[in-house]
Design a protein around this motif. Structure first.
Motif, PDB file in Angstrom:
ATOM      1  N   GLU A 108      35.794  49.225  37.470  1.00  0.00           N
ATOM      2  CA  GLU A 108      34.859  49.205  37.881  1.00  0.00           C
ATOM      3  C   GLU A 108      34.286  47.893  37.886  1.00  0.00           C
ATOM      4  O   GLU A 108      33.292  47.764  37.467  1.00  0.00           O
ATOM      5  CB  GLU A 108      34.180  50.383  37.617  1.00  0.00           C
ATOM      6  N   GLY A 109      35.468  46.665  38.642  1.00  0.00           N
ATOM      7  CA  GLY A 109      34.225  46.424  37.965  1.00  0.00           C
ATOM      8  C   GLY A 109      33.125  47.257  38.579  1.00  0.00           C
ATOM      9  O   GLY A 109      32.872  47.150  39.769  1.00  0.00           O
ATOM     10  N   ASP A 110      32.437  48.093  37.636  1.00  0.00           N
ATOM     11  CA  ASP A 110      31.322  48.886  38.132  1.00  0.00           C
ATOM     12  C   ASP A 110      30.142  47.973  38.407  1.00  0.00           C
ATOM     13  O   ASP A 110      29.303  47.752  37.567  1.00  0.00           O
ATOM     14  CB  ASP A 110      30.948  49.953  37.120  1.00  0.00           C
ATOM     15  N   ASP A 111      30.076  47.439  39.589  1.00  0.00           N
ATOM     16  CA  ASP A 111      29.081  46.426  39.928  1.00  0.00           C
ATOM     17  C   ASP A 111      28.144  47.017  40.977  1.00  0.00           C
ATOM     18  O   ASP A 111      28.501  47.151  42.141  1.00  0.00           O
ATOM     19  CB  ASP A 111      29.788  45.185  40.487  1.00  0.00           C
ATOM     20  N   TRP A 112      26.921  47.402  40.558  1.00  0.00           N
ATOM     21  CA  TRP A 112      26.000  48.062  41.467  1.00  0.00           C
ATOM     22  C   TRP A 112      25.442  47.091  42.500  1.00  0.00           C
ATOM     23  O   TRP A 112      25.329  45.906  42.263  1.00  0.00           O
ATOM     24  CB  TRP A 112      24.839  48.675  40.675  1.00  0.00           C
ATOM     25  N   LYS A 113      25.071  47.647  43.631  1.00  0.00           N
ATOM     26  CA  LYS A 113      24.400  46.854  44.646  1.00  0.00           C
ATOM     27  C   LYS A 113      23.048  46.395  44.103  1.00  0.00           C
ATOM     28  O   LYS A 113      22.524  46.920  43.143  1.00  0.00           O
ATOM     29  CB  LYS A 113      24.217  47.685  45.918  1.00  0.00           C
ATOM     30  N   TYR A 133      41.467  39.834  41.728  1.00  0.00           N
ATOM     31  CA  TYR A 133      40.519  39.850  40.624  1.00  0.00           C
ATOM     32  C   TYR A 133      39.100  40.006  41.167  1.00  0.00           C
ATOM     33  O   TYR A 133      38.719  39.315  42.116  1.00  0.00           O
ATOM     34  CB  TYR A 133      40.612  38.567  39.797  1.00  0.00           C
ATOM     35  N   VAL A 134      38.345  40.897  40.524  1.00  0.00           N
ATOM     36  CA  VAL A 134      36.956  41.133  40.904  1.00  0.00           C
ATOM     37  C   VAL A 134      36.069  40.886  39.685  1.00  0.00           C
ATOM     38  O   VAL A 134      36.548  40.572  38.591  1.00  0.00           O
ATOM     39  CB  VAL A 134      36.759  42.561  41.442  1.00  0.00           C
ATOM     40  N   ASN A 135      34.765  41.020  39.865  1.00  0.00           N
ATOM     41  CA  ASN A 135      33.815  40.761  38.787  1.00  0.00           C
ATOM     42  C   ASN A 135      33.995  41.718  37.615  1.00  0.00           C
ATOM     43  O   ASN A 135      34.314  42.904  37.799  1.00  0.00           O
ATOM     44  CB  ASN A 135      32.381  40.905  39.289  1.00  0.00           C
ATOM     45  N   GLY A 136      33.732  41.184  36.418  1.00  0.00           N
ATOM     46  CA  GLY A 136      33.610  42.066  35.269  1.00  0.00           C
ATOM     47  C   GLY A 136      32.395  42.961  35.424  1.00  0.00           C
ATOM     48  O   GLY A 136      31.463  42.659  36.179  1.00  0.00           O
ATOM     49  N   ASN A 148      40.900  45.631  32.698  1.00  0.00           N
ATOM     50  CA  ASN A 148      41.178  46.670  33.688  1.00  0.00           C
ATOM     51  C   ASN A 148      42.305  46.179  34.592  1.00  0.00           C
ATOM     52  O   ASN A 148      42.173  45.149  35.266  1.00  0.00           O
ATOM     53  CB  ASN A 148      39.923  46.937  34.519  1.00  0.00           C
ATOM     54  N   LEU A 149      43.409  46.908  34.572  1.00  0.00           N
ATOM     55  CA  LEU A 149      44.538  46.585  35.444  1.00  0.00           C
ATOM     56  C   LEU A 149      44.420  47.411  36.706  1.00  0.00           C
ATOM     57  O   LEU A 149      44.504  48.640  36.672  1.00  0.00           O
ATOM     58  CB  LEU A 149      45.859  46.874  34.735  1.00  0.00           C
ATOM     59  N   GLY A 186      42.062  44.649  42.247  1.00  0.00           N
ATOM     60  CA  GLY A 186      40.992  45.167  41.399  1.00  0.00           C
ATOM     61  C   GLY A 186      41.106  44.886  39.923  1.00  0.00           C
ATOM     62  O   GLY A 186      40.450  45.565  39.125  1.00  0.00           O
ATOM     63  N   ASN A 187      41.889  43.878  39.516  1.00  0.00           N
ATOM     64  CA  ASN A 187      41.884  43.512  38.095  1.00  0.00           C
ATOM     65  C   ASN A 187      40.521  42.950  37.706  1.00  0.00           C
ATOM     66  O   ASN A 187      39.867  42.276  38.502  1.00  0.00           O
ATOM     67  CB  ASN A 187      42.939  42.434  37.811  1.00  0.00           C
TER      68      ASN A 187
END
Length: 450
Positions: free
Chosen positions: A436-441, A391-394, A240-241, A251-252
């Motif tokens: 995303e990284g779609d990282d839920w709470k 860079y954020v979490n996968g 994700n770029l 946000g990579n």
């Protein structure tokens, strides 16, 4: 004692029938009531081998009279005890209408990070427990054993970390070989050009069709009762770029899961949901652009967030400082190559469907992240500005996308979910015929929290 408990629970089934209304459910409100009756009946089944026939469940709901029967010992119609006690074995058949109304995806014409094969992705990553390579890293993890990583802290701190420096942009990260192929007849009309060299958005009669990607999509179909069937189409990218703000990119992340949901009611498509970062948008089926019967969705360049129209899509920051961009680039038909499953969201039983009976299931239950943990600030690849990171979490996998949701949107049940019934006319193309990284709470990590 067991008989008394069974009779008491049976009484609760009857009581729930008396207390709950006998009227036919609305399209969006009927699931919870059926789940309550079904839960009570499963408890009875556990204590006294009573169960509801799957075909009678609808009758129970519509007429308000629970009908119990002795459990059939035939495995094809029995409770699947090895997976989850007292849960009916789910059906693995995909209804024909799911493919008939499968979405078509316009990837961006300038995309650099195309759809990727999750099996190939696993060949280029090593499991890390936070920032530490795991002792089991020598194991060849693949789609048939990825769930074994859950034995380490339940998988929650496991990150599938790239073996390569992602800044070097290795070929597997970009997935260029997975650009959807142009159908041969359209390829000829375009003079032999590749699909990534020219958008597939030009109308030529009624024969616009999407191409096949070598990267399989993932289809998860859930029968939620009362005629409601949700078809989740998941799309994976190895990278994700992130977007630019004042020429600074944020946000990579390695690994990227996006999805589109088509909700059917009694076999008819009624709603479409498209994922956008942590959120998304919901529409009526009649509102969205279509090629023939099939909804058309647009994937943003770099982030792969999904939208219902081409153009610029601001989010989070004011003045459009942070925005996604979509256009009518290569048209991808995910139905031409997909791993297909049926899923019981209450029992967490996943089955390969009748369409792809050999599709592996173990990867679906991996609880960790499909990419690197965000790089420490002393890593040369990392920087931070006003709380945002380069860079954020996968992301977590499809199981954590609120598959059991009653409403269309993927947030908390308490969050508003607006269903749009129109699109800007100037941005919508109408083509008849076939087409995303779609990282839920922390409190949202459990896939059964809906």
């Amino acid at each position: 004692m067991r008989v008394l408990i069974a009779l008491a629970l049976s009484g609760l089934v009857s009581l729930s029938t008396a207390l709950l209304p006998n009227t036919h459910p609305t399209k969006e409100s009927g699931i919870r009531e059926t789940q309550l009756r079904s839960w009570l009946s499963r408890r009875v089944c556990g204590y006294f081998t009573w169960c509801e026939d799957s075909e009678r469940l609808e009758t129970v709901y519509q007429h308000g009279k629970p009908q119990l029967q002795l459990c059939n010992t035939d495995k094809s119609n029995s409770i699947r005890s090895e997976e989850s006690a007292n849960v009916r074995e789910p059906d693995n058949r995909i209804p024909d209408y799911v493919l008939e109304y499968a979405p078509l995806i316009h990837l961006h014409s300038s995309e650099k990070f195309w759809p990727c094969d999750i099996a190939e992705h696993l060949q280029h990553v090593t499991p890390f427990l936070n920032y530490t390579p795991m002792a089991s890293a020598s194991t060849n993890f693949n789609l048939t054993n990825l769930d074994k990583l859950n034995k380490f802290a339940n998988g929650r701190f496991v990150y599938l970390t790239s073996d390569d420096n992602v800044e070097a942009r290795p070929d597997w990260l970009g997935g260029e070989k997975n650009i959807p192929e142009v159908p041969q007849e359209l390829h000829n009309r375009l003079g032999g050009q590749g699909s990534h060299q020219r958008p597939l958005g030009t109308r030529d009669g009624t024969n616009i069709r999407g191409g096949r990607s070598d990267a399989p999509a993932v289809l998860v179909v859930i029968n939620k009762g009362n005629g409601i069937v949700d078809a989740f189409w998941f799309f994976f990218y190895s990278y994700n770029l992130g977007n630019l703000v004042f020429n600074i990119r944020f946000g990579n992340h390695v690994g990227d899961w996006e999805h589109t949901l088509i909700r059917f009611i009694h076999g008819k498509p009624e709603y479409v949901f498209v994922s956008e970062h942590f959120f998304g948008e919901a529409y009526t089926y009649n509102a969205v652009e279509k090629l023939g019967k099939r909804p058309v969705v647009y994937s943003a360049i770099g982030t792969h967030a999904m939208y219902a129209t081409p153009g610029t899509h601001p989010y989070i920051l004011p003045l459009g400082l942070l925005h996604d961009s979509t256009d009518r680039g290569p048209l991808w038909d995910p139905a031409l190559n997909a791993l297909t499953y049926t899923y019981n969201h209450t029992s967490s039983i996943l089955l390969p469907s009748n369409l792809t009976p050999s599709a592996p299931t173990e990867w679906f239950f991996f609880n960790g992240h499909w990419g690197d943990k965000f790089y420490p600030i002393d890593d040369d690849r990392q920087y931070e500005f006003v709380g945002e990171y380069h860079y954020v979490n996968g992301p977590l996998g499809p199981r954590f996308k609120h598959l059991g949701r009653e409403k269309l949107c993927q947030g908390r049940m308490s969050d508003p979910c607006v269903v749009h019934d129109w699109l800007p006319p100037e941005r919508v193309r109408v083509v008849e015929g076939s087409g995303e990284g779609d990282d839920w709470k922390e409190d949202e990590r459990d896939p059964r929290i809906d």
